[in-house]
Design a protein around this motif. Structure first.
Motif, mmCIF file in Angstrom:
data_model
loop_
_atom_site.group_PDB
_atom_site.id
_atom_site.type_symbol
_atom_site.label_atom_id
_atom_site.label_comp_id
_atom_site.label_asym_id
_atom_site.label_seq_id
_atom_site.Cartn_x
_atom_site.Cartn_y
_atom_site.Cartn_z
ATOM 1 N N UNK A 127 49.296 -29.716 101.691
ATOM 2 C CA UNK A 127 48.376 -30.609 101.644
ATOM 3 C C UNK A 127 48.054 -30.948 100.145
ATOM 4 N N UNK A 128 47.853 -32.195 99.869
ATOM 5 C CA UNK A 128 47.378 -32.487 98.415
ATOM 6 C C UNK A 128 46.184 -31.983 98.119
ATOM 7 N N UNK A 129 45.312 -31.676 99.100
ATOM 8 C CA UNK A 129 43.901 -30.887 98.830
ATOM 9 C C UNK A 129 44.299 -29.486 98.395
ATOM 10 N N UNK A 130 45.179 -28.703 99.254
ATOM 11 C CA UNK A 130 45.491 -27.447 99.274
ATOM 12 C C UNK A 130 46.129 -27.420 97.562
ATOM 13 N N UNK A 131 46.881 -28.224 97.226
ATOM 14 C CA UNK A 131 47.626 -28.149 96.095
ATOM 15 C C UNK A 131 46.867 -28.381 94.740
ATOM 16 N N UNK A 132 45.525 -29.018 95.091
ATOM 17 C CA UNK A 132 44.523 -29.282 94.010
ATOM 18 C C UNK A 132 43.542 -28.195 93.891
ATOM 19 N N UNK A 133 43.744 -27.370 94.799
ATOM 20 C CA UNK A 133 42.848 -26.245 95.077
ATOM 21 C C UNK A 133 41.456 -26.795 95.662
ATOM 22 N N UNK A 134 41.456 -27.808 96.589
ATOM 23 C CA UNK A 134 40.319 -27.868 97.285
ATOM 24 C C UNK A 134 40.741 -27.681 98.622
ATOM 25 N N UNK A 135 39.502 -27.546 99.409
ATOM 26 C CA UNK A 135 39.575 -27.217 100.638
ATOM 27 C C UNK A 135 39.887 -28.210 101.603
ATOM 28 N N UNK A 136 40.795 -28.058 102.699
ATOM 29 C CA UNK A 136 40.956 -28.981 103.692
ATOM 30 C C UNK A 136 40.346 -28.453 104.906
ATOM 31 N N UNK A 137 39.327 -29.408 105.571
ATOM 32 C CA UNK A 137 38.719 -29.209 106.807
ATOM 33 C C UNK A 137 39.833 -28.985 107.808
ATOM 34 N N UNK A 138 39.864 -27.697 108.568
ATOM 35 C CA UNK A 138 40.689 -27.356 109.796
ATOM 36 C C UNK A 138 39.555 -27.157 111.041
#
Lengths: 90, 269
Positions: B163-174
């Protein structure tokens, strides 16, 4: 009928079995996915080192990672054709 | 600020489309503007579950390719003013769905809506990764069954990588949405319990949707489950409220008191 009753009588709970199978399987799969990149990187770098000295076909290089309980093994299989030109080390 | 949700699972047939329609409708019932987007190119079904199959003119690929404007392709729900559907293409090749095209459409949707809910196709191929690409929140739909749990584990790994968030080092809520749950069979030891699935997948629980004939009945009629009163309907509505940030204790409809306490202790969102 009697067999059916017998099986039914001895029926044990299946959910704990499902739970345990999943825990074992996923522990392995998570490790395998985590390492898949490592194998790719190793393959590229090993190939680059070999290619400095011998010309090899990149399809003829196999790198496999075997995960074990205590030790893991890395298997590198390189086919060097008899006609391969050996480069002189500088 | 719009929130993008992806409803995903890896395995097919666990209730992604049903859950997308139900959560989308429940969020819209709160008066928020919601777009539900079908990413299952070639096998669209969200239109059918929402009862809008005869109103499809343009689809996601038409918009991606510039053949139609977003406003032309969006279908407004007949029951809820704030609910819109962007259908997938049934005839076009799924290769027409480009990463850049999807990014443009998602950016535009985010400008106009409070929630964008993406219905992912099954599998881990491009369609699934494109559907999750722009998500802030992932709803992982899982059945209490071994193959579904395994596939969900795989999807959780993808969410943390693709995901874009993961690539930016941000957390993705799951969040885990456990569907087709039968508390009686779980109590008898014939079905994985909520706790088992939570322990294995270790992501927070969004809700438990009980196995119920009301789900099939709703899809027969083309009505999102949440629009008719039933046990799964209130479970979905509660899940939507948790997505919106409300703190509501999770209960299993029809389950014995003893387990309530345990579930009560878990944080929902």
């Amino acid at each position: 009928m009697s067999l059916f009753q017998f099986l039914n009588f001895n029926r044990r709970n299946t959910a704990p079995v499902a739970r345990e199978r999943l825990q074992v399987l996923l522990a392995h799969e998570r490790a395998a996915v985590g390492h898949s990149d490592l194998v790719g990187v190793l393959r590229e770098e090993i190939l680059a080192v070999i290619a400095k000295h011998v010309s090899v076909d990149s399809d003829r290089v196999q790198v496999k990672m075997e995960k074990g309980e205590i030790v893991s093994t890395l298997e590198v299989d390189i086919e060097i054709p008899a006609t391969a030109s050996i480069r002189k080390a500088s | 600020m719009a929130k993008v949700i992806v409803v995903t699972s890896g395995k097919g047939g666990v209730g992604k489309t049903t859950s997308t329609a139900a959560l989308g409708a429940a969020l819209a019932q709160r008066g928020e503007k919601v777009a539900v987007v079908d990413f299952d190119v070639g096998l669209r079904n969200l239109d059918l579950v929402m009862g809008a199959e005869r109103r499809v003119v343009y689809d996601l690929i038409n918009v991606v390719q510039g053949d139609a404007k977003l406003a032309q392709a969006l279908i407004r729900d007949k029951r809820l003013d704030t609910l819109f559907l962007l259908p997938a293409s049934q005839t076009r090749d799924k290769d027409n769905l480009t990463a850049e095209g999807v990014a443009t459409v998602m950016a535009e949707l985010k400008q106009h809506f409070d929630w964008v809910v993406c219905d992912s196709p099954a599998g881990i191929e491009r369609g699934a990764t494109l559907a999750m690409r722009h998500a802030d929140i992932a709803v992982v739909v899982t059945n209490p069954e071994v193959s579904s749990v395994r596939d969900s584990d795989r999807i959780i790994g993808l969410l943390d990588a693709k995901t874009e968030r993961a690539e930016k080092g941000q957390r993705i809520e799951k969040h885990l949405l456990l569907t087709r749950y039968d508390p009686i069979r779980a109590e008898r030891g014939d079905m994985l319990k909520v706790e088992d699935v939570l322990e294995i997948l270790s992501i927070p629980l969004l809700g438990i949707i009980p196995e119920s004939p009301d789900v099939l009945r709703a899809s027969n009629l083309g009505t999102p489950v949440t629009l008719v009163e039933s046990a799964p309907s209130s479970a979905y509505r509660d899940a939507a409220r948790r997505l919106a940030g409300e703190s509501i204790p999770i209960t299993v409809p029809g389950e014995k008191r003893g387990l309530f306490g345990k579930l009560f202790g878990r944080r929902a969102a």
